[in-house]
Scaffold this motif. Sequence first.
Motif, PDB file in Angstrom:
ATOM      1  N   ALA A 129       0.817  -1.172   0.032  1.00  0.00           N
ATOM      2  CA  ALA A 129      -0.059   0.074   0.171  1.00  0.00           C
ATOM      3  C   ALA A 129       0.865   1.394  -0.030  1.00  0.00           C
ATOM      4  CB  ALA A 129      -0.941  -0.114   1.201  1.00  0.00           C
ATOM      5  N   LEU A 130       1.988   1.312   0.811  1.00  0.00           N
ATOM      6  CA  LEU A 130       2.790   2.223   0.923  1.00  0.00           C
ATOM      7  C   LEU A 130       3.628   2.491  -0.305  1.00  0.00           C
ATOM      8  CD1 LEU A 130       4.231   1.933   4.554  1.00  0.00           C
ATOM      9  CD2 LEU A 130       3.107   3.952   3.622  1.00  0.00           C
ATOM     10  N   GLY A 131       3.983   1.485  -1.007  1.00  0.00           N
ATOM     11  CA  GLY A 131       4.469   1.378  -2.294  1.00  0.00           C
ATOM     12  C   GLY A 131       3.918   2.154  -3.512  1.00  0.00           C
ATOM     13  N   LEU A 132       2.469   1.761  -3.346  1.00  0.00           N
ATOM     14  CA  LEU A 132       1.487   2.320  -4.351  1.00  0.00           C
ATOM     15  C   LEU A 132       1.415   3.717  -4.254  1.00  0.00           C
ATOM     16  CD1 LEU A 132      -1.050  -0.251  -4.920  1.00  0.00           C
ATOM     17  CD2 LEU A 132       0.574   0.318  -6.453  1.00  0.00           C
ATOM     18  N   LEU A 133       1.316   4.376  -2.988  1.00  0.00           N
ATOM     19  CA  LEU A 133       1.129   5.425  -2.574  1.00  0.00           C
ATOM     20  C   LEU A 133       2.338   6.456  -3.048  1.00  0.00           C
ATOM     21  CD1 LEU A 133      -0.220   5.816   1.147  1.00  0.00           C
ATOM     22  CD2 LEU A 133      -1.461   6.600  -1.031  1.00  0.00           C
ATOM     23  N   ILE A 134       3.558   5.817  -2.894  1.00  0.00           N
ATOM     24  CA  ILE A 134       4.729   6.590  -3.532  1.00  0.00           C
ATOM     25  C   ILE A 134       4.783   6.936  -4.912  1.00  0.00           C
ATOM     26  CG2 ILE A 134       7.268   6.350  -3.733  1.00  0.00           C
ATOM     27  CD1 ILE A 134       7.429   5.052  -0.879  1.00  0.00           C
ATOM     28  N   ILE A 135       4.459   5.573  -5.620  1.00  0.00           N
ATOM     29  CA  ILE A 135       4.230   5.758  -7.045  1.00  0.00           C
ATOM     30  C   ILE A 135       3.271   6.815  -7.649  1.00  0.00           C
ATOM     31  CG2 ILE A 135       3.343   4.611  -9.121  1.00  0.00           C
ATOM     32  CD1 ILE A 135       4.467   1.939  -7.720  1.00  0.00           C
ATOM     33  N   PHE A 136       1.951   6.898  -7.003  1.00  0.00           N
ATOM     34  CA  PHE A 136       0.980   7.881  -7.644  1.00  0.00           C
ATOM     35  C   PHE A 136       1.383   9.076  -7.035  1.00  0.00           C
ATOM     36  CE2 PHE A 136      -1.093   3.639  -8.180  1.00  0.00           C
ATOM     37  CZ  PHE A 136      -1.228   3.945  -9.710  1.00  0.00           C
ATOM     38  N   GLY A 137       2.179   9.313  -6.044  1.00  0.00           N
ATOM     39  CA  GLY A 137       2.334  10.578  -5.257  1.00  0.00           C
ATOM     40  C   GLY A 137       3.629  11.244  -5.579  1.00  0.00           C
TER      41      GLY A 137
END
Length: 490
Positions: free
Chosen positions: A385-393
């Motif tokens: 979940a944190l990894g996806l937040l970084i990618i999209f953020g």
Amino acid sequence: MITFLVCLALLVTAYFTYGRYLERLVGIDPAARTPCSRLYDGVDYVPLPRWRIFLIQLLNIAGLGPIFGAVLGAAYGPVAFLWITFGGIFMGAAHDFIAGVISLRHDGASLPETAGVYLGGGMKIVMRLFSAGLMILVGAVFLSQPASLVAARLDVPSLEGIAFGGFSWLLLIVLGVILVYYIAATLLPVDKIIGRIYPVFGFALLFMAVGILVVLLFGGEYTIPEFTSFENCIADAKAFPIVPMLFTTIACGAISGFHATQSPLMARCMRNERESRSVFYGAMISESIIALVWAAIAMAFWGDVAGLNGAIAEYGGQAAVMIDVIANKTLGPALAVFVIFGVVACAITSGDTAFRSARLIVADFMGVEQRTLRKRIYICIPLFALGLLIIFGLPFQTMWSYFAWMNQTLAAVTLWMIVAYLRHRGRAVWVGLIPALVMTYVCASYIFVSPLMLGMQNRTAAYLLGGGVTLAVLVAMIFKLKDNDAKGIS
């Protein structure tokens, strides 16, 4: 060509000379039982053949670094050859080897746990947060980039033109497919996916390097620049001085803290301590050779270093596009497909093991056993979940900049751990001390010099501040080593 060939010969020779010296230094014991024989769990502690472990380790540590970093770092000029060669021999390979042996002798413990043993409980807490954060960041970087490469290569107009939050549907689909693979590789036993397909990807990585090397040596079309001075040849030399910028641009291929987080994965699979030199030192030397080859072709392909800088400006610093151009021209369209496949494989195989390392780091400090799939899933959900937040953020350039500095800072901490370990065993500490001082200075001065951080205009003051931080760390370490002596750290 002479500089390149000498550097290549030094790297190969180092495996049989300095590598053997390090074996004697740490006292490799063939009779010692390894973690996989004492702690076998069928998930992470699984014995694997040496050749397989070597290829897995090479893929784990390589990622995009020795390719992308080498191509972009070559813009500094032939001085990059020296950093790759001497950094790889005396810093990166020594760092990987000794850190790997330390993990091997502490039940395959993750880096934060071994750092805590030799650098104290406070450092253990810091390293747990820092290492887990870096692993998630690496996983995010190496999830987004192969997805972008595959999406660009497929180039399906009907999907590419439809955007969702700035991301094309094609990119999102590819991202999803790779994410599913990441989840499987992170959760399943190490011998089910990683142990089976990594050797194939490993051969792809080596094939790329060998193909380019053959073109350089026998193609007769390209001239590799010679090292004649320490001149900084990058387009904006004032903003990007060799020290510290080259040392962070080319990390994988010279020295990378990320490697020390990957070594515990293989330390849990090794059947004998004698395998340490080939698995840890040998994989790093191989990575340095790969970086040397890509740095050489980057300089030679566009005529000279000035031409390379022009190409970087033309392609907006997109190393993946530049590699595609190089591969198509030097190897032809058919073989170029394999090169892009290898680049994507390098990224994916570092991304999935980054998430796997993050799982092990969290499991180690939370004391959660990993035999049970349900418990592995509980740990992995927030990580992805944190990894996806970084990618999209965060934009890619921001992600890569944070990664570059965090990566080398982790290397500096690992080197100080190595100093403490060697001191405890009554061995020569200079092997770790000199690289530790260099990397501490690089990371400290980067804060003050880099335009991505403080970017001080007064370079003299910036370098003095970097030196002051390095001196402070050295003094703190002297007191820590004396404290370890008093406590009899084991």
